[in-house]
Write a protein that holds these residues in place. Sequence first.
Motif, PDB file in Angstrom:
ATOM      1  N   LEU A  58       1.980 -13.152  -2.596  1.00  0.00           N
ATOM      2  CA  LEU A  58       0.621 -13.174  -1.431  1.00  0.00           C
ATOM      3  C   LEU A  58       0.774 -11.793  -0.655  1.00  0.00           C
ATOM      4  O   LEU A  58       0.062 -11.120  -0.386  1.00  0.00           O
ATOM      5  N   HIS A  59       2.257 -11.770  -0.270  1.00  0.00           N
ATOM      6  CA  HIS A  59       2.793 -10.846   0.744  1.00  0.00           C
ATOM      7  C   HIS A  59       2.527  -9.287   0.188  1.00  0.00           C
ATOM      8  O   HIS A  59       1.693  -8.598   1.021  1.00  0.00           O
ATOM      9  N   VAL A  60       3.240  -8.923  -0.959  1.00  0.00           N
ATOM     10  CA  VAL A  60       2.937  -7.845  -1.393  1.00  0.00           C
ATOM     11  C   VAL A  60       1.741  -7.061  -1.595  1.00  0.00           C
ATOM     12  O   VAL A  60       1.211  -5.986  -1.291  1.00  0.00           O
ATOM     13  N   PRO A  61       0.697  -7.897  -2.519  1.00  0.00           N
ATOM     14  CA  PRO A  61      -0.673  -7.541  -2.575  1.00  0.00           C
ATOM     15  C   PRO A  61      -1.407  -7.348  -1.439  1.00  0.00           C
ATOM     16  O   PRO A  61      -1.913  -6.229  -1.385  1.00  0.00           O
ATOM     17  N   SER A  62      -1.518  -8.328  -0.346  1.00  0.00           N
ATOM     18  CA  SER A  62      -2.012  -7.870   0.663  1.00  0.00           C
ATOM     19  C   SER A  62      -1.750  -6.621   1.610  1.00  0.00           C
ATOM     20  O   SER A  62      -2.515  -6.004   2.004  1.00  0.00           O
ATOM     21  N   ALA A  63      -0.257  -6.587   1.597  1.00  0.00           N
ATOM     22  CA  ALA A  63       0.104  -5.290   2.469  1.00  0.00           C
ATOM     23  C   ALA A  63      -0.199  -4.018   1.734  1.00  0.00           C
ATOM     24  O   ALA A  63      -0.720  -2.949   2.117  1.00  0.00           O
ATOM     25  N   LEU A  64      -0.332  -4.095   0.359  1.00  0.00           N
ATOM     26  CA  LEU A  64      -0.588  -2.934  -0.528  1.00  0.00           C
ATOM     27  C   LEU A  64      -2.014  -2.510  -0.013  1.00  0.00           C
ATOM     28  O   LEU A  64      -2.440  -1.478   0.114  1.00  0.00           O
ATOM     29  N   MET A  65      -3.052  -3.737   0.015  1.00  0.00           N
ATOM     30  CA  MET A  65      -4.246  -3.427  -0.117  1.00  0.00           C
ATOM     31  C   MET A  65      -4.509  -3.206   1.438  1.00  0.00           C
ATOM     32  O   MET A  65      -5.747  -2.353   1.800  1.00  0.00           O
ATOM     33  N   ALA A  66      -3.575  -3.574   2.510  1.00  0.00           N
ATOM     34  CA  ALA A  66      -3.957  -3.136   3.989  1.00  0.00           C
ATOM     35  C   ALA A  66      -4.027  -1.805   3.966  1.00  0.00           C
ATOM     36  O   ALA A  66      -4.640  -1.136   4.819  1.00  0.00           O
ATOM     37  N   ILE A  67      -2.880  -1.098   3.159  1.00  0.00           N
ATOM     38  CA  ILE A  67      -2.682   0.446   3.295  1.00  0.00           C
ATOM     39  C   ILE A  67      -3.814   1.019   2.722  1.00  0.00           C
ATOM     40  O   ILE A  67      -4.600   2.070   3.126  1.00  0.00           O
ATOM     41  N   ASN A  68      -4.176   0.563   1.530  1.00  0.00           N
ATOM     42  CA  ASN A  68      -5.070   1.159   0.551  1.00  0.00           C
ATOM     43  C   ASN A  68      -6.529   1.037   1.023  1.00  0.00           C
ATOM     44  O   ASN A  68      -7.281   1.963   0.802  1.00  0.00           O
ATOM     45  N   ALA A  69      -6.871   0.188   1.871  1.00  0.00           N
ATOM     46  CA  ALA A  69      -7.963  -0.145   2.337  1.00  0.00           C
ATOM     47  C   ALA A  69      -8.299   1.224   3.486  1.00  0.00           C
ATOM     48  O   ALA A  69      -9.399   1.681   3.763  1.00  0.00           O
ATOM     49  N   TRP A  70      -7.347   1.383   4.364  1.00  0.00           N
ATOM     50  CA  TRP A  70      -7.108   2.409   5.499  1.00  0.00           C
ATOM     51  C   TRP A  70      -7.529   3.576   4.652  1.00  0.00           C
ATOM     52  O   TRP A  70      -8.432   4.619   5.027  1.00  0.00           O
ATOM     53  N   ALA A  71      -6.825   3.934   3.299  1.00  0.00           N
ATOM     54  CA  ALA A  71      -7.072   5.237   2.670  1.00  0.00           C
ATOM     55  C   ALA A  71      -8.462   5.215   2.151  1.00  0.00           C
ATOM     56  O   ALA A  71      -9.040   6.253   2.037  1.00  0.00           O
ATOM     57  N   MET A  72      -9.078   4.246   1.769  1.00  0.00           N
ATOM     58  CA  MET A  72     -10.339   4.362   1.097  1.00  0.00           C
ATOM     59  C   MET A  72     -11.319   4.764   2.400  1.00  0.00           C
ATOM     60  O   MET A  72     -12.165   5.180   2.333  1.00  0.00           O
TER      61      MET A  72
END
Lengths: 244, 220, 218
Positions: A58-72
């Motif tokens: 859970l931790h790694v995918p959500s962290a990944l998307m947290a950053i990618n959401a900002w990039a998007m």
Amino acid sequence: MASLWEYANPVKFMRLSGWLMPVSALLAAGLIVTGLVWGFFFTEADYRQGASVKIIFLHVPSALMAINAWAMMLIASLIWLVRRHHVSALAAKAAAPIGATMTLIALITGAIWGQPMWGTWWEWDPRLTSFLILFLFYLGYIALWSAIEDTDTAADLTAILCLVGSVFAALSRYAALFWNQGLHQGASLSVAPGTRMDWAYKAPLYLCMAGFALLFLALVLAGTRTEIRARRARALMTRERARA
Amino acid sequence: MVWLGGVRRFGYAGFMELRVTDLACARGGLPLIEGLSFAVASGEALVLRGPNGSGKTTLLRTLAGLQPALKGEITCPPEEMAYAAHADGLKSTLTVAENLSFWAEIHGQRDITGALEAMNLTDLAGRQAQHLSAGQKRRLGLARLLVTGRWLWVLDEPTVSLDAASVALFAGVVRDHLAAGGAALLATHIDLGLPEARVLDLAPYRAELPPDLGFDEAFL
Amino acid sequence: MTALLIRDLRLAMRAGGGFGLGLGFFLILAVLVPLGVGPDTGTLALIAPGILWVGALLACLLSLDRLFALDHEDGSLDLLATSPIPLEGVVAVKALAHWLTTGLPLALAAPVLGILLNLPGPAFAPLMLSLLLGTPALSVIGAFGAALTVGLKRGGLLMSLLVLPLYVPTLVFGAQAVSRAAQGLDGSTALLLTAGITAGSAALLPFAAAFALRINLR
């Protein structure tokens, strides 16, 4: 030939997202359920970290998307500023609360993981600190959107905030590294320093990451559709008022 | 008049014209005016008329470059216009002279005595703006126009809170400005006593609704 | 441009301008912290660099929401936008005036408060230097935040929410320069990074702020 920019037209976007959203939602559900069941029940506990390591799914995918959401959001903001496509601005607006939630999930799962590992719920480690700061940036962005009534004004101002915020978020990341070298293990999918992660862990983790990415896509599409409908409703009301 | 000498020395170079062609402008995403064309040249005054909400303020802000036009052409750049609206941009803790000198220096001018005299403010020069009456504040706000050195005055309700004598004083200032080769575009409800001014009624240019809803169209 | 600077400084000095408000706040904070933390000089020496930097940062924030709001209310901002001065220049000058009336006095007063907080001797020069180099960034970043929220009612609170995260790098590098010096380490890298942030912010943020102002005037 059909250009990508055609989907900047709200009507075309609604048509496309009308089927893309449920498809990606279903795929996301399938991938996340498979990945989590596989990860939680069919992998061995790590010899050093025990079963608590499994929160990584859970931790790694959500962290990944947290950053990618900002990039998007950054890309969508740039598109809005340069090409004035309303859908792009609304997509950035829709992504913000999702990104903020992902950041929160990453922080909470990190705390749950960190407690048995480091013996503390919270550690002012550069990675954790950066995520907390990222969360504050999300809050500011959302607050600015909700404070301004006129949609175009809000889109312009939040877009410029997103641009400036991105630079300062990156600076904050380096500032946090400068400030404290930290306990957090290095990234790149290594569980313990020196040992690369086994495929038994990697495979379900990749499933979860793909699932979270699709979940993010589905949620952003749903959010953007809501924003477009709200905008359409407002446009209709304006027209009625003008006719009266 | 005394101040006129100053303006003539700097001079408004030759014949100039503001030409507006097929202009459309909007407030809050709602188009108010469309298909508007007019021209104002050196020595002319144009009075804009129209009921409240007809878009006078929006039009003047668009001309002054404070908001973008939906479409259309404006030949005169905002850098040649002196804009004055309801708020006079006065600082209450600064004196009359300080307020006026500030705007003069911003526009690269030094001498404010002519402007003070023209708007009958010389005796008040040392008084803080917070101790002025509403009409005196307005006169100070209008005196600012004289220190901008710009040939086209874009004025939104310039005579609000002025008494009859001050209105006559201001009409004289406008007339001298026109005589010096300047021009004025005024939105006003009252008669300024400028018989030579042409009048433009905005009512015929009211934006047709629907179908054109400006930016929000794409969502319908 | 000079005229605008002089006007803003004059306004800050006159009654109601709020000059010295930030300084007073800074002093009160430096007095309250030992009252809250306890009088142990060792603890105070340890946290003094952070307290002084956070105090300076909050003091800067105090007067920021009025930076453009007052000019917006009385119409000056419209008139400045139509004046020959570019709006970017207006932002830069107003940020400079804010720094001269807030950041500079804070930097000059900080050593006195350093004595109150038992700041170690070798840290005094870096404290002043880091504040001198870092507070201009706080003013420029704050001007950007103020430009974003200029037309809003209750914009001050929102502005704090927007501006404080942007202050993170400046705070970290500035406070690190002081605390490293307090521990007898070399703080020059942090000092240079602080100066770098100030230089970068001063070069780029006036454009972002002017863009935001133009949108808010529309």
